[in-house]
Scaffold this motif. Structure first.
Motif, short mmCIF file in Angstrom:
data_model
loop_
_atom_site.label_atom_id
_atom_site.label_comp_id
_atom_site.label_asym_id
_atom_site.label_seq_id
_atom_site.Cartn_x
_atom_site.Cartn_y
_atom_site.Cartn_z
N GLY A 172 0.79 -1.23 0.00
CA GLY A 172 0.00 0.00 0.00
C GLY A 172 0.81 1.27 0.00
N ALA A 173 2.12 1.20 0.33
CA ALA A 173 2.94 2.42 0.35
C ALA A 173 3.35 2.79 -1.08
N GLU A 174 3.57 4.08 -1.28
CA GLU A 174 4.02 4.56 -2.59
C GLU A 174 5.52 4.79 -2.58
N ILE A 175 6.18 4.38 -3.65
CA ILE A 175 7.62 4.64 -3.78
C ILE A 175 7.85 5.55 -4.98
N PRO A 176 8.66 6.62 -4.82
CA PRO A 176 8.98 7.44 -6.00
C PRO A 176 9.68 6.59 -7.07
N ARG A 177 9.46 6.95 -8.32
CA ARG A 177 10.06 6.18 -9.42
C ARG A 177 11.56 6.40 -9.52
N TYR A 178 12.04 7.49 -8.91
CA TYR A 178 13.41 7.88 -9.17
C TYR A 178 14.06 8.33 -7.87
N GLY A 179 15.32 7.94 -7.64
CA GLY A 179 15.93 8.27 -6.37
C GLY A 179 17.43 8.41 -6.46
N TYR A 180 18.03 8.48 -5.29
CA TYR A 180 19.45 8.81 -5.18
C TYR A 180 20.17 7.72 -4.38
N GLY A 181 21.20 7.13 -4.98
CA GLY A 181 21.99 6.09 -4.33
C GLY A 181 23.20 6.66 -3.63
N THR A 182 23.62 6.02 -2.54
CA THR A 182 24.72 6.59 -1.74
C THR A 182 25.87 5.63 -1.48
N PHE A 183 25.94 4.53 -2.24
CA PHE A 183 27.04 3.57 -2.06
C PHE A 183 28.38 4.27 -2.32
N LYS A 184 29.35 3.99 -1.47
CA LYS A 184 30.71 4.52 -1.61
C LYS A 184 30.82 6.01 -1.28
N ILE A 185 29.79 6.57 -0.67
CA ILE A 185 29.92 7.94 -0.16
C ILE A 185 30.12 7.83 1.35
N ASP A 186 31.31 8.16 1.81
CA ASP A 186 31.60 8.00 3.24
C ASP A 186 30.77 8.94 4.08
N ASP A 187 30.65 8.55 5.36
CA ASP A 187 29.76 9.30 6.26
C ASP A 187 30.11 10.78 6.31
N ASP A 188 31.39 11.11 6.28
CA ASP A 188 31.75 12.53 6.44
C ASP A 188 31.42 13.34 5.19
N ARG A 189 31.16 12.67 4.06
CA ARG A 189 30.79 13.40 2.84
C ARG A 189 29.31 13.22 2.48
N ALA A 190 28.65 12.31 3.21
CA ALA A 190 27.28 11.96 2.82
C ALA A 190 26.31 13.11 3.04
N GLN A 191 26.51 13.87 4.11
CA GLN A 191 25.55 14.95 4.37
C GLN A 191 25.51 15.93 3.21
N ALA A 192 26.70 16.36 2.75
CA ALA A 192 26.75 17.35 1.66
C ALA A 192 26.13 16.77 0.39
N ALA A 193 26.46 15.51 0.07
CA ALA A 193 25.97 14.91 -1.17
C ALA A 193 24.44 14.77 -1.13
N VAL A 194 23.93 14.27 -0.02
CA VAL A 194 22.48 14.06 0.06
C VAL A 194 21.75 15.41 0.12
N GLU A 195 22.36 16.39 0.76
CA GLU A 195 21.72 17.72 0.75
C GLU A 195 21.62 18.25 -0.68
N THR A 196 22.67 18.05 -1.47
CA THR A 196 22.61 18.48 -2.88
C THR A 196 21.51 17.74 -3.62
N ALA A 197 21.42 16.43 -3.38
CA ALA A 197 20.39 15.64 -4.07
C ALA A 197 18.99 16.12 -3.69
N LEU A 198 18.77 16.35 -2.41
CA LEU A 198 17.43 16.79 -1.97
C LEU A 198 17.12 18.18 -2.51
N ALA A 199 18.12 19.05 -2.54
CA ALA A 199 17.89 20.40 -3.07
C ALA A 199 17.60 20.34 -4.57
N THR A 200 18.17 19.34 -5.24
CA THR A 200 17.95 19.18 -6.69
C THR A 200 16.54 18.69 -6.98
N GLY A 201 15.98 17.91 -6.06
CA GLY A 201 14.61 17.42 -6.28
C GLY A 201 14.39 15.96 -5.95
#
Ligand SMILES: NC(=O)c1ccc[n+]([C@@H]2O[C@H](COP(=O)([O-])OP(=O)(O)OC[C@H]3O[C@@H](n4cnc5c(N)ncnc54)[C@H](OP(=O)(O)O)[C@@H]3O)[C@@H](O)[C@H]2O)c1
Length: 275
Positions: free
Chosen positions: A13-42
């Motif tokens: 019953g839950a909905e999943i977006p068709r498109y998303g952002y993968g984070t493999f090989k992004i270390d914890d200390d760089r993940a915040q910046a990368a995911v923030e960019t992805a979320l700001a992008t859409g």
């Protein structure tokens, strides 16, 4: 096909977006910046795993984004198997991510030599019933693993996240998914940027004809083949480039040309060997 639905409703019953952002090989200390960019992008789906060791950074990015928790679809995965181990892993992931539920939780690999994937999946079903996760899925499961889970727990996984790109398009597995109401999610959609896919003349010709980059064409092919797609990039320009795939369409002829690249060979791990 010029229009794609933005989300798919899974069997629970839950909905999943068709498109998303993968984070493999992004270390914890760089993940915040990368995911923030992805979320700001859409992007509104973020894929992590215990094994990526970046859940703290991913959680911080979601908190810092200003988005409501319910506006981000958050996936994590457990490496450990066994009923109690999976339950413990889930609690620890929730803590690291700073949230009280996951939208999707996956068994990362079937690990057939351990032979505990059925009880491990039962732990996911129970966590779903308790509201700790909204949907229960698996990753890298073969048809045999999926069939056994369904026959022994009475429930098919809602989604199977598998390697899927033009060189390895998994037609039999996708047909099985369709018959059993399992959503297909493609990891390594850029073939992990390997195997020469970006240099394929066919893909380059389609990219030129559509006025798009090779990466955009490959990602769009995957979307139009009906899958949920989660490319990874740590490079802000590529994060944005990969997002620009929702406003153009490949023709049936383009799709068929790209389909013909299937070699049946993986770029990543074999589910029967990873343990
Ligand atoms: N369930 C599993 O077992 C499993 C396994 C593997 C992956 N995954 C998930 O699936 C996600 C995607 O898979 P993946 O990361 O293995 O591979 P991928 O998305 O196919 O490829 C990522 C690679 O492509 C590069 N790239 C990204 N966009 C590009 C572009 N527009 N042009 C040129 N190069 C580009 C990235 O480089 P830069 O980052 O340097 O830009 C990176 O080297 C993972 O991040 C993870 O969330 C799951």
């Amino acid at each position: 096909m010029s229009e794609l639905s933005t989300a798919i409703t899974m069997s629970g019953g839950a909905e999943i977006p068709r498109y998303g952002y993968g984070t493999f090989k992004i270390d914890d200390d760089r993940a915040q910046a990368a995911v923030e960019t992805a979320l700001a992008t859409g992007y509104r789906l973020v894929d992590t795993a215990v094994g990526y060791q970046n859940e703290v950074g991913v959680g911080r990015a979601i908190a810092a984004s200003g988005l409501k928790r319910e506006d981000v679809f958050l996936t994590s995965k457990t490496w450990d198997h066994g009923y109690d181990e999976v339950r413990r892993n889930l609690r620890e992931s929730l803590e690291r991510l700073g949230t009280d539920y996951l939208d999707l939780y996956l068994l990362h690999w079937p690990r057939p030599a351990v032979d505990k994937y059925v009880e491990s999946f039962q732990a996911l079903l129970d966590a779903r019933a308790e509201g700790l996760i909204r949907s229960a899925g698996v990753s890298n499961f073969t048809i045999e693993h999926l069939a056994r889970v369904e026959s022994e727990t009475g429930a098919a996984p809602e989604l199977n996240q598998v390697e899927l790109h033009p060189y390895f398009s998994q037609p039999e597995l996708r047909a099985y998914h369709d018959e059993h109401g399992i959503v297909t999610e493609s990891w390594g959609p850029l073939a992990l940027r390997g195997g020469g896919l970006f240099d394929e003349p066919v893909v380059q010709a389609v990219a030129e004809a559509r006025g798009r980059t090779v990466a955009q064409v490959v990602l769009r092919w995957n979307l139009q083949r009906g899958n949920v797609v989660i490319p990874k990039s740590e490079t802000p320009e590529r994060i944005r480039e990969n997002w620009e795939v929702l406003d153009f369409a490949l023709t049936d002829e383009d799709l068929a040309k790209i389909d013909a690249l299937d070699t049946g060979n993986r770029q990543g791990g074999d589910p029967l060997d990873v343990n």
